[in-house]
Motif scaffolding. Structure first.
Motif, PDB file in Angstrom:
ATOM      1  N   ILE A   1     121.101  -3.174  62.858  1.00  0.00           N
ATOM      2  CA  ILE A   1     121.300  -4.489  62.336  1.00  0.00           C
ATOM      3  C   ILE A   1     121.115  -5.569  63.606  1.00  0.00           C
ATOM      4  O   ILE A   1     121.672  -5.185  64.604  1.00  0.00           O
ATOM      5  N   GLY A   2     120.100  -6.458  63.688  1.00  0.00           N
ATOM      6  CA  GLY A   2     119.923  -7.380  64.934  1.00  0.00           C
ATOM      7  C   GLY A   2     118.819  -6.666  65.808  1.00  0.00           C
ATOM      8  O   GLY A   2     118.233  -7.449  66.700  1.00  0.00           O
ATOM      9  N   LEU A   3     118.400  -5.208  65.588  1.00  0.00           N
ATOM     10  CA  LEU A   3     117.047  -4.914  66.389  1.00  0.00           C
ATOM     11  C   LEU A   3     115.686  -5.316  65.666  1.00  0.00           C
ATOM     12  O   LEU A   3     115.533  -5.116  64.427  1.00  0.00           O
ATOM     13  N   PRO A   4     114.698  -5.400  66.558  1.00  0.00           N
ATOM     14  CA  PRO A   4     113.372  -5.714  65.960  1.00  0.00           C
ATOM     15  C   PRO A   4     112.707  -4.595  64.800  1.00  0.00           C
ATOM     16  O   PRO A   4     112.732  -3.353  65.295  1.00  0.00           O
ATOM     17  N   GLY A   5     112.490  -5.123  63.614  1.00  0.00           N
ATOM     18  CA  GLY A   5     111.965  -3.959  62.792  1.00  0.00           C
ATOM     19  C   GLY A   5     112.996  -3.183  62.143  1.00  0.00           C
ATOM     20  O   GLY A   5     112.782  -2.175  61.557  1.00  0.00           O
ATOM     21  N   GLY A   6     114.586  -3.357  62.382  1.00  0.00           N
ATOM     22  CA  GLY A   6     115.327  -2.288  61.965  1.00  0.00           C
ATOM     23  C   GLY A   6     116.462  -3.142  61.330  1.00  0.00           C
ATOM     24  O   GLY A   6     116.427  -4.281  61.381  1.00  0.00           O
ATOM     25  N   GLY A   7     117.508  -2.432  60.642  1.00  0.00           N
ATOM     26  CA  GLY A   7     118.457  -3.013  60.169  1.00  0.00           C
ATOM     27  C   GLY A   7     118.519  -3.115  58.498  1.00  0.00           C
ATOM     28  O   GLY A   7     117.966  -2.174  58.069  1.00  0.00           O
TER      29      GLY A   7
END
Length: 756
Positions: free
Chosen positions: A335-341
């Motif tokens: 959560i909080g990563l680009p394209g992730g979470g």
């Protein structure tokens, strides 16, 4: 012929007349324009239009009071001055005798992409200035999530709209696990308009880069075919159980991110103690346990995005899959990563997954309601039927007000709401029901007073959305139909009769209001050093591209990277919540859970019905348009059924079928397809409610909300539960009744419309 810039919720477009035919052309910059735009040309002069103020005879002659507001009663055509005088007197009567909380201001915001002629803004401004009113909170689309997410993640808009963008998915995501899918028919639509439909292109780019899409839905078309998604079709309503089984596998195989859970989450230990294994989940959802375990391993093997569609939470216990999806994503630590979470609603609306504009768009500021009286929007029938009754919502006890005057502007509850037979009874209880409408919807047919409203094509406005870079000068394409007036003009005339006309208009014409609202955007551009045209320059150009803000992951990236606390009870992601637990709601405990349905399939009603959003219109808007009409069979809505379920019932493609349960029945045309899970049928919402008669409520047109349940998602959120119910389906024998859904009621000419 001149072209006019314009905008609708399903796309910016250009309009021009070729003789007597209106041509609608998608905006040239739109890479994937919506076919729903082609519903527009037939709207202007359709027989369904409301041409003049119309009043139910029994109300005009007998005065305000409860009554059976059937579809079949005659209406009287009256003059504007006469009806506005009556309505001003009715507002005074209700305020004096029952107080402002006895006025309910209903609106749902989808009447226009224009920001000044925004039905919600106009009605709330008028009713606030008149002394106050009972209002609604939350939406039918997202009611459960709108209450839950502020408890467990943060304010709804900041943690849903722009934390994960389509550009991020295209560039970074390795696995998209889409609970409920991301159907392109849904992302066609965006409040305020959309100039570029980017969803198909972004998913295609991610797929070509090697991203894997996994669709969890009973309907295969909930992801576009070109992404070659792995299709898992669990038992409807069991997504939370599947999520719990996936979470257990992550723990059992030590694939969860312990550091992220410790640093950024609260309540992990509470939730971990409740997890059940993949075998348990398989027994509930019908997905093999080995496949659940393999999927869990895939999630932990790269950049993973878990999405939860709005459809999942439009059901009983709808808070649970949203919360369990968030917990699953937190366990992966992305959560909080680009394209992730985790992201709620990506693909459910066009405005999700886009960066916000760098400057504000023109909007009509909403005036605060001077009284504190409100209901969750999906509890309107409960309110009308049970004045004085106690109900629970979001940790508080509330009492339903005694509503005597219902004023609806820019919405169609006989589309949005569930159990329409019950809603019809509820509409019989107030003293007066007023509806502003451009066409004779079922809501207008069940009103006392119908005031003809212009469409967006008949007035000036500004089309804009906070996450779409194109701002459009919406220029009128045609003169108002009949005696139609815009909502602002109607409310201004009423405000004048009630003594606050100057305060309501602030001395401005609609054009002067547009100039006033434009100043906010012009100033924002100038303050940031961008070219800032004045209103006349913008209006002459027809449109303007606004600069985008940063694609920086929003508040969740800031939380992850800088430790900025979230607006939750702990300042962290709430995998479990002591606050929610303290409410004592057994239908929404203090942690994610799978809670069995209270109305599962039975021998009498063995099939799940999915009543999702339509592909050929926005909700019920322009149901009579060309795109919507072409998708029907002999004017009837289409129901999809699996071949095995059709076979045992003797149903073949194109047959008229009857869907029924204890609440009601409707007719539809059958489409036999293997793109739906066995044991499930699907009938979209939006066909105008057309009962056989006032005595027989069977909807001959195919509106599934005669079948759906009018119960809240839980005592936490009281959201709509219209997505799922159980039914039986049978082949209709004999000649089916004709469908005449868009026929106006009987209307007596104005010369005969005098009270006795």
């Amino acid at each position: 012929m001149p072209e006019f810039s314009h905008s609708a919720h399903w796309g910016a477009f250009r309009a021009r007349w070729e003789g007597d035919t209106l041509q609608v052309l998608p905006h040239p910059a739109d890479p994937n324009p919506s076919p729903v735009l082609q519903n527009i040309p037939s709207a202007l002069r359709n027989r369904a239009r409301v041409a003049a103020p119309a009043v139910r005879r029994s109300w005009w002659e007998g005065g305000p009071g409860p009554r059976d507001r059937g579809r079949d009663e005659e209406f009287l055509e009256v003059g504007w001055d006469e009806v506005l005088d009556r309505l001003a007197a009715e507002v005074r009567r209700v305020h004096a005798g029952h107080g402002p909380a006895a006025v309910y201001g209903g609106s749902y915001g989808w009447a226009s992409a224009g920001r000044f002629h925004h039905a919600q803004g106009q009605i709330h401004r008028f009713l606030s200035m008149s002394g106050g009113y009972t209002q609604s909170v939350n939406t039918y689309s997202g009611g459960a999530a709108e209450v839950l997410l502020p408890h467990v993640l943060g304010p709804f808009e900041p943690v849903t709209r722009s934390v994960v963008t389509w550009d991020q998915v295209a560039a970074h995501t390795d696995t998209v696990l889409a609970f409920g899918g991301m159907a392109l028919k849904n992302s066609t639509v965006g409040s305020g308009g959309v100039s570029r439909h980017v969803e198909r292109g972004a998913m295609g780019a991610a797929h070509r880069r090697g991203a894997r899409f996994v669709l969890v839905s009973p309907l295969r078309p909930d992801l576009p075919p070109e992404v070659d998604a792995r299709w898992l079709a669990p038992e409807p309503g069991t997504d939370a159980a599947l999520m719990i089984g996936l979470a257990h596998t992550l723990v059992a195989e030590d694939l969860h991110d312990r550091a992220f859970l410790a640093r950024h989450c609260a309540g992990w230990e509470t939730y971990a103690a409740t997890l059940r294994d993949a075998d348990w989940a398989a027994g509930i959802c019908g997905i093999p346990a080995d496949e659940i375990r393999a999927l869990a391993r895939r999630l932990a093997a790269g950049r993973t995005l878990i999405t939860v569609s709005q459809s999942l939470q439009r059901a009983e216990h709808g808070e649970q899959p949203v919360w369990a999806g968030l917990a699953l994503a937190a366990m992966l630590g992305q959560i909080g990563l680009p394209g992730g979470g985790f992201v709620y609603g990506l693909g459910s609306l066009a405005q999700y997954g886009r960066v916000p504009n760098a400057v504000p768009v023109p909007t009509l500021a909403r005036r605060p309601n001077p009284i504190r009286s409100y209901i969750p929007v999906a509890r309107v029938a409960d309110m009308l039927l049970n004045p004085g009754a106690l109900y629970q919502y979001n940790g508080e006890d509330h009492v339903y007000p005694d509503v005597r005057l219902v004023w609806w502007c820019g919405g169609n509850p006989f589309h949005h709401h569930q159990d329409l037979t019950r809603l019809r009874r509820a509409f019989g209880r107030p003293d007066t029901v007023v509806v502003h409408e451009s066409v004779w919807t079922a809501t207008a047919r069940h009103a006392d007073v119908v005031l003809p409203a212009t469409t967006t094509l008949e007035r000036e406005d500004i089309g804009a959305a906070g996450t779409d870079s194109l701002i459009v000068a919406m220029k009128p394409v045609a003169a108002p139909f009949g005696q139609a007036r815009d909502d602002h003009a109607i409310f201004a005339a009423l405000a004048g009769r009630l003594g606050f006309g100057e305060r309501f208009t602030e001395g401005r014409t609609p054009r002067e209001w547009l100039e006033h609202l434009w100043d906010r955007t012009r100033k924002g551009l100038a303050d940031k050093g961008f070219p800032a045209p004045d209103f006349d320059e913008f209006w002459a150009a027809g449109e303007l591209l606004l600069p985008p803000g940063p694609d920086d992951g929003g508040m969740l990236a800031a939380f992850r990277n800088g430790g900025r606390p979230l607006y939750t009870e702990s300042g962290k992601i709430q995998i479990a919540s002591e606050e929610i637990a303290s409410y004592g709601y057994d239908d929404c405990p203090g942690h994610p859970a799978w809670i069995p349905p209270t109305e599962p399939p039975t021998r009498e009603h063995p099939l799940w019905l999915v009543s999702n959003q339509p592909a050929t219109r926005l909700h019920s808007q322009l149901d009579f348009g060309a795109t919507s009409a072409e998708a029907k069979v002999d004017g009837r809505e289409v129901m999809r059924i699996h071949p095995s379920d059709a076979r045992v019932r003797g149903i073949t493609d194109g047959d008229v079928v009857r869907l029924h349960n204890a609440r009601g029945a409707c007719l539809a045309a059958a489409r036999v397809t293997d793109e739906i899970r066995a044991g499930v049928v699907q009938l979209p919402t939006g066909a105008w409610y057309t009962p056989l008669s006032d005595e027989d409520p069977t909807c001959v047109h195919g509106n599934p909300n005669v079948l759906t349940r009018d119960v809240g998602s839980s005592r936490l959120a009281q959201g709509c539960t219209g997505q799922l119910t159980t039914v039986q389906v049978s082949r209709y024998e004999g000649a089916p009744p004709p469908v005449d859904a868009h026929r106006p009621p009987r209307i007596v000419p104005a010369a005969d419309a005098r009270p006795e």
